[in-house]
Scaffold this motif. Structure first.
Motif, PDB file in Angstrom:
ATOM      1  N   VAL A   1     -22.014 -26.396  -9.026  1.00 17.66           N
ATOM      2  CA  VAL A   1     -23.020 -26.019  -8.034  1.00 17.66           C
ATOM      3  C   VAL A   1     -23.498 -24.580  -8.193  1.00 17.66           C
ATOM      4  O   VAL A   1     -24.666 -24.264  -7.949  1.00 17.66           O
ATOM      5  CB  VAL A   1     -22.420 -26.219  -6.606  1.00 17.66           C
ATOM      6  CG1 VAL A   1     -23.390 -25.787  -5.530  1.00 17.66           C
ATOM      7  CG2 VAL A   1     -22.007 -27.674  -6.411  1.00 17.66           C
ATOM      8  N   HIS A   2     -22.605 -23.699  -8.639  1.00 22.12           N
ATOM      9  CA  HIS A   2     -22.784 -22.250  -8.503  1.00 22.12           C
ATOM     10  C   HIS A   2     -24.172 -21.727  -8.886  1.00 22.12           C
ATOM     11  O   HIS A   2     -24.807 -21.009  -8.126  1.00 22.12           O
ATOM     12  CB  HIS A   2     -21.716 -21.543  -9.336  1.00 22.12           C
ATOM     13  CG  HIS A   2     -21.588 -20.082  -9.056  1.00 22.12           C
ATOM     14  ND1 HIS A   2     -20.911 -19.586  -7.976  1.00 22.12           N
ATOM     15  CD2 HIS A   2     -22.060 -18.992  -9.718  1.00 22.12           C
ATOM     16  CE1 HIS A   2     -20.951 -18.268  -7.977  1.00 22.12           C
ATOM     17  NE2 HIS A   2     -21.653 -17.868  -9.028  1.00 22.12           N
ATOM     18  N   TRP A   3     -24.685 -22.096 -10.060  1.00 21.62           N
ATOM     19  CA  TRP A   3     -25.961 -21.539 -10.532  1.00 21.62           C
ATOM     20  C   TRP A   3     -27.110 -22.533 -10.433  1.00 21.62           C
ATOM     21  O   TRP A   3     -28.200 -22.266 -10.951  1.00 21.62           O
ATOM     22  CB  TRP A   3     -25.832 -21.060 -11.989  1.00 21.62           C
ATOM     23  CG  TRP A   3     -25.029 -19.812 -12.132  1.00 21.62           C
ATOM     24  CD1 TRP A   3     -23.814 -19.686 -12.748  1.00 21.62           C
ATOM     25  CD2 TRP A   3     -25.355 -18.495 -11.653  1.00 21.62           C
ATOM     26  NE1 TRP A   3     -23.373 -18.379 -12.677  1.00 21.62           N
ATOM     27  CE2 TRP A   3     -24.304 -17.622 -12.009  1.00 21.62           C
ATOM     28  CE3 TRP A   3     -26.440 -17.966 -10.945  1.00 21.62           C
ATOM     29  CZ2 TRP A   3     -24.294 -16.268 -11.699  1.00 21.62           C
ATOM     30  CZ3 TRP A   3     -26.429 -16.612 -10.638  1.00 21.62           C
ATOM     31  CH2 TRP A   3     -25.371 -15.779 -11.010  1.00 21.62           C
ATOM     32  N   GLN A   4     -26.874 -23.667  -9.794  1.00 20.47           N
ATOM     33  CA  GLN A   4     -27.909 -24.709  -9.789  1.00 20.47           C
ATOM     34  C   GLN A   4     -28.931 -24.499  -8.670  1.00 20.47           C
ATOM     35  O   GLN A   4     -28.560 -24.347  -7.510  1.00 20.47           O
ATOM     36  CB  GLN A   4     -27.272 -26.082  -9.582  1.00 20.47           C
ATOM     37  CG  GLN A   4     -26.436 -26.569 -10.743  1.00 20.47           C
ATOM     38  CD  GLN A   4     -27.263 -26.848 -11.972  1.00 20.47           C
ATOM     39  OE1 GLN A   4     -28.375 -27.365 -11.890  1.00 20.47           O
ATOM     40  NE2 GLN A   4     -26.741 -26.472 -13.129  1.00 20.47           N
ATOM     41  N   PRO A   5     -30.220 -24.533  -9.013  1.00 23.02           N
ATOM     42  CA  PRO A   5     -31.236 -24.564  -7.951  1.00 23.02           C
ATOM     43  C   PRO A   5     -31.123 -25.875  -7.176  1.00 23.02           C
ATOM     44  O   PRO A   5     -30.692 -26.893  -7.734  1.00 23.02           O
ATOM     45  CB  PRO A   5     -32.564 -24.501  -8.713  1.00 23.02           C
ATOM     46  CG  PRO A   5     -32.225 -24.110 -10.101  1.00 23.02           C
ATOM     47  CD  PRO A   5     -30.820 -24.545 -10.355  1.00 23.02           C
ATOM     48  N   LEU A   6     -31.537 -25.865  -5.924  1.00 24.49           N
ATOM     49  CA  LEU A   6     -31.410 -27.049  -5.078  1.00 24.49           C
ATOM     50  C   LEU A   6     -32.161 -28.239  -5.687  1.00 24.49           C
ATOM     51  O   LEU A   6     -31.680 -29.380  -5.655  1.00 24.49           O
ATOM     52  CB  LEU A   6     -31.932 -26.749  -3.671  1.00 24.49           C
ATOM     53  CG  LEU A   6     -31.791 -27.873  -2.658  1.00 24.49           C
ATOM     54  CD1 LEU A   6     -30.325 -28.246  -2.448  1.00 24.49           C
ATOM     55  CD2 LEU A   6     -32.427 -27.497  -1.328  1.00 24.49           C
TER      56      LEU A   6
ATOM     57  N   ILE B   1     -25.637 -25.207   3.037  1.00 26.91           N
ATOM     58  CA  ILE B   1     -25.777 -24.684   1.689  1.00 26.91           C
ATOM     59  C   ILE B   1     -24.458 -24.923   0.951  1.00 26.91           C
ATOM     60  O   ILE B   1     -23.433 -24.336   1.290  1.00 26.91           O
ATOM     61  CB  ILE B   1     -26.128 -23.184   1.738  1.00 26.91           C
ATOM     62  CG1 ILE B   1     -27.461 -22.993   2.472  1.00 26.91           C
ATOM     63  CG2 ILE B   1     -26.168 -22.597   0.341  1.00 26.91           C
ATOM     64  CD1 ILE B   1     -27.771 -21.564   2.861  1.00 26.91           C
ATOM     65  N   GLY B   2     -24.494 -25.819  -0.005  1.00 28.50           N
ATOM     66  CA  GLY B   2     -23.286 -26.154  -0.768  1.00 28.50           C
ATOM     67  C   GLY B   2     -22.937 -25.011  -1.702  1.00 28.50           C
ATOM     68  O   GLY B   2     -23.704 -24.681  -2.599  1.00 28.50           O
ATOM     69  N   GLU B   3     -21.791 -24.393  -1.465  1.00 31.28           N
ATOM     70  CA  GLU B   3     -21.383 -23.253  -2.304  1.00 31.28           C
ATOM     71  C   GLU B   3     -20.537 -23.717  -3.482  1.00 31.28           C
ATOM     72  O   GLU B   3     -20.604 -23.162  -4.569  1.00 31.28           O
ATOM     73  CB  GLU B   3     -20.564 -22.256  -1.480  1.00 31.28           C
ATOM     74  CG  GLU B   3     -21.294 -21.696  -0.280  1.00 31.28           C
ATOM     75  CD  GLU B   3     -21.994 -20.390  -0.582  1.00 31.28           C
ATOM     76  OE1 GLU B   3     -22.112 -20.027  -1.764  1.00 31.28           O
ATOM     77  OE2 GLU B   3     -22.425 -19.737   0.370  1.00 31.28           O
TER      78      GLU B   3
END
Lengths: 369, 289
Positions: free
Chosen positions: A12-17, A101-103
């Motif tokens: 998830v960390h660097w992924q745009p929504l 917001i998924g962290e």
């Protein structure tokens, strides 16, 4: 490090929504019984959370939760999907713009064919409706949540949910003890009381004097986590922090406790544990995934039980009460040291449970203390 | 990313900078953390309303691999005096997106630039994040561990000794190091106190800060070093007991220092603190030092 980074699973960390909501890759895990659209368990968690909460499709809970789905929180217990739907709707009504917001999602494929996911979420939400905290404040707040779920054949079949409610209410302008007094008026069901009693007794029986340690060469996630709990929380040996934390580790604990480095982290743990000096901790679940080539993410679900020793004057009548916490921690570990930790539990429910159990009637702040 | 950060304050270019923002990006400014595009956009618009559209009069970029920093000074195009406001950004990125950004504005200078009373600007700042500071043992015991610059990043040999001595000035209060590591003509900018040549004003400032607080303790958070290996940005904070009208308040002062080093001497330094956010966070009396 004992865990290799699986680069094919969604991180998830660097992924745009937009990329998270429309995964382009092929299916990466078996996910037997799950809808074909999901490429891995992280994708499943991220997308169903978005659909239910941000798109407000509350009814999708029927699709993604099993009919009987025990949900454990420190504030109460619910058992069926109908309660999940009702609680979700009530929260959205009180906080209609709530974003989730998924962290991070730390996951584990269990031996019984289920998937365990630990979802770290930051929510921004405006309190425009009345809620369990009281009347609407019309203020916007941020809150950290960790949802640990057992997933099987496209459904969540069991969940442990912790939320940093004390941090949220301080942004809403509410007093922590007042909120706990309000919460204590809610009557939990019998199953919650049974769970609370059995968990308290289980954790209190932990053998806290056994020495647990690891060496650099024998380091495993499990040995590290169990030694972290035993050495710091059960044995209170704070000079050993250096074995567990990097000297500039970032440490977030409930209520706005932000620490960096060993001295501050030590202070946070000592201050918190002093309110339950005989605290015992058990590690109830560990999940671990790779973050990058030399860093791993660990998700821990834990419990703490002991006897309350209040340091807040308003709670002094609760001295000697049963103190029980359900907590979750996400830690990022590099070169066998924690570089970042986020720990979440619900301080309001912690105090509310003790107030209710004591049978005492505590005055609200406005009533004079 | 540097250009996009600058274009926000000079042109109000939200679109370019928004393309660098994730759903999970955290933007901390005035000790308030905005999450997600809606909150971050609101913060940007509020800044533009306060600052107006300014021109850059000075900038320094620190380009690191995963962390970078930018220092800019901004002033009004039409102004005839030398008033300006400085902003320092320290951010985690992957060259495509920004994940976490901490922005420190010299709000005392901003109040001067806008010809506003500090109290007016304090009211306009966002409410800082709740912060619960735990009491801890601040002493540097012989067997206790406290972060040094080399613990936080692999410093190039050419600057390592200077940076460690610089940190000793703050962590160990080793004032004698000023003479060893600062160039006589070093240009030093202290937030709220303007720019100076040489280290004397900085030394006075260091003494005042530590003497204004009891049990002060400096903690490193992060360091990024420019690829050219001659400049770096240090993110750190000071915790201490601040005595305000007889009342002891435990406070934390976030700081970003930008250092330029030549031949083992600091030739330029910007020490950035958001004083008005600090007053708002702890309800402190003005001035701090």
């Amino acid at each position: 490090m004992s865990i290799k980074l699986n680069k094919s699973i969604t991180q998830v960390h660097w992924q745009p929504l937009t990329a998270l909501l429309e995964p382009a890759g092929a299916k990466q895990q078996a996910l037997t019984g799950f809808d074909d659209e999901f490429v891995d368990i992280v994708d499943y968690i991220i997308r169903i959370t978005h659909r239910i909460w941000e798109q407000k499709n509350v009814g999708l809970c029927y699709r993604y939760y099993s009919e009987i789905c025990p949900v454990f929180t420190l504030g109460g217990y619910s058992e069926c999907v109908e309660q999940v739907v009702q609680n979700t709707l009530k929260t959205i009504a009180a906080f209609p713009d709530r974003s989730l917001i998924g962290e991070n999602v730390i996951w584990k494929e269990e031996a019984d064919g289920t998937y365990y996911s630990s979802h770290l979420i930051t929510s921004i939400m405006t309190n425009t409706g009345n809620s369990d905290f009281g009347l609407a404040t019309n203020k916007t707040g941020r809150v950290t949540t960790i949802a640990d779920c057992v997933c099987f054949e496209n459904k969540i079949i069991k969940e442990w949910l912790v939320r940093d409610n004390s941090f949220l209410i301080s942004q809403l302008g509410l007093d922590l003890i007042d909120a706990a007094i309000h919460f204590s008026a809610l009557t939990p069901n019998d199953t919650f009381n049974e769970w609370y009693n059995s968990e308290y007794n289980r954790v209190l029986a932990a053998k806290h004097r056994t020495e647990l340690s690891f060496t650099e060469s024998s380091w495993t996630t499990e040995s590290f986590v169990h030694a972290w709990a035993q050495t710091l929380f059960n044995q209170k040996q704070f000079s050993t922090l250096t074995q567990f934390y990097h000297v500039a580790a970032a440490h977030q604990w409930p209520g706005g406790r932000q620490s960096t480095g060993l001295a501050q982290i030590s202070g946070t743990l000592i201050q918190w544990l002093a309110q339950c000096p005989d605290a015992k901790m058990t590690i109830d679940h560990i999940g671990v995934t790779g973050f990058d080539d030399d860093t791993i993410d660990i998700a821990i679900r834990w419990s703490v039980a002991g006897t309350f020793n209040p340091h807040i004057d308003r709670l002094s009548s609760l001295k000697g009460n049963r103190f029980f916490v359900l907590g979750c921690t996400h830690m990022r570990v590099k070169n066998q040291k924690i570089i970042k930790e986020v720990t979440v539990f619900d301080e309001i429910s912690l105090y509310a449970n003790m107030i209710r159990e004591s049978g005492h009637s505590l005055p609200l702040l406005a009533q004079g203390v | 990313m540097f250009n996009q950060l600058i274009a926000l304050y000079t042109e109000g270019d939200l679109a370019q900078l928004s393309s660098r923002i994730l759903h999970s990006t955290a933007w901390k400014q005035h000790d308030f953390t905005a999450y997600g595009s809606m909150q971050i956009n609101k913060l940007w618009l509020k800044s533009l309303e306060q600052f107006g559209f300014l021109q850059v009069t000075k900038q320094q970029e620190i380009q690191g691999d995963n962390f970078s920093a930018l220092y800019i000074e901004l002033s009004k195009e039409s102004t005839s005096n030398n008033e300006n406001v400085s902003i320092t950004f320290f951010f985690e990125h992957n060259n495509e997106h920004i994940k976490r950004l901490h922005c420190i504005v010299d709000t005392l200078a901003l109040a001067k630039l806008l010809q506003q009373e500090p109290s007016v600007l304090i009211d306009a700042l966002p409410t800082p994040d709740p912060l619960l500071l735990s009491q801890f043992d601040h002493q540097l015991h012989p067997k206790s561990y406290h972060a040094t610059p080399n613990d936080v990043c692999d410093l190039p040999n050419s600057i390592s000794e200077t940076v460690n001595q610089w940190w000793n000035i703050w962590q160990e209060k080793q004032l004698a190091s000023f003479k060893n590591i600062y160039s006589d003509s070093a240009k030093i900018q202290i937030a709220g106190f303007g720019s100076h040549e040489g280290f004397k004003q900085l030394r006075d400032f260091q003494l005042k800060v530590h003497n204004r607080m009891n049990r002060s303790y400096c903690q490193l958070e992060n360091i990024c070093v420019d690829k050219a290996e001659s400049s770096l940005a240090v993110k750190w904070h000071i915790d201490g007991d601040y005595i305000d009208n007889g009342k002891i308040k435990r406070i934390r002062v976030p700081v970003i220092s930008v250092l330029t080093i030549e031949n083992k001497h600091i030739v330029e330094e910007q020490l950035q603190i958001d004083w008005l956010a600090l007053y708002k966070q702890y309800d402190l009396s003005y001035p701090f030092v």
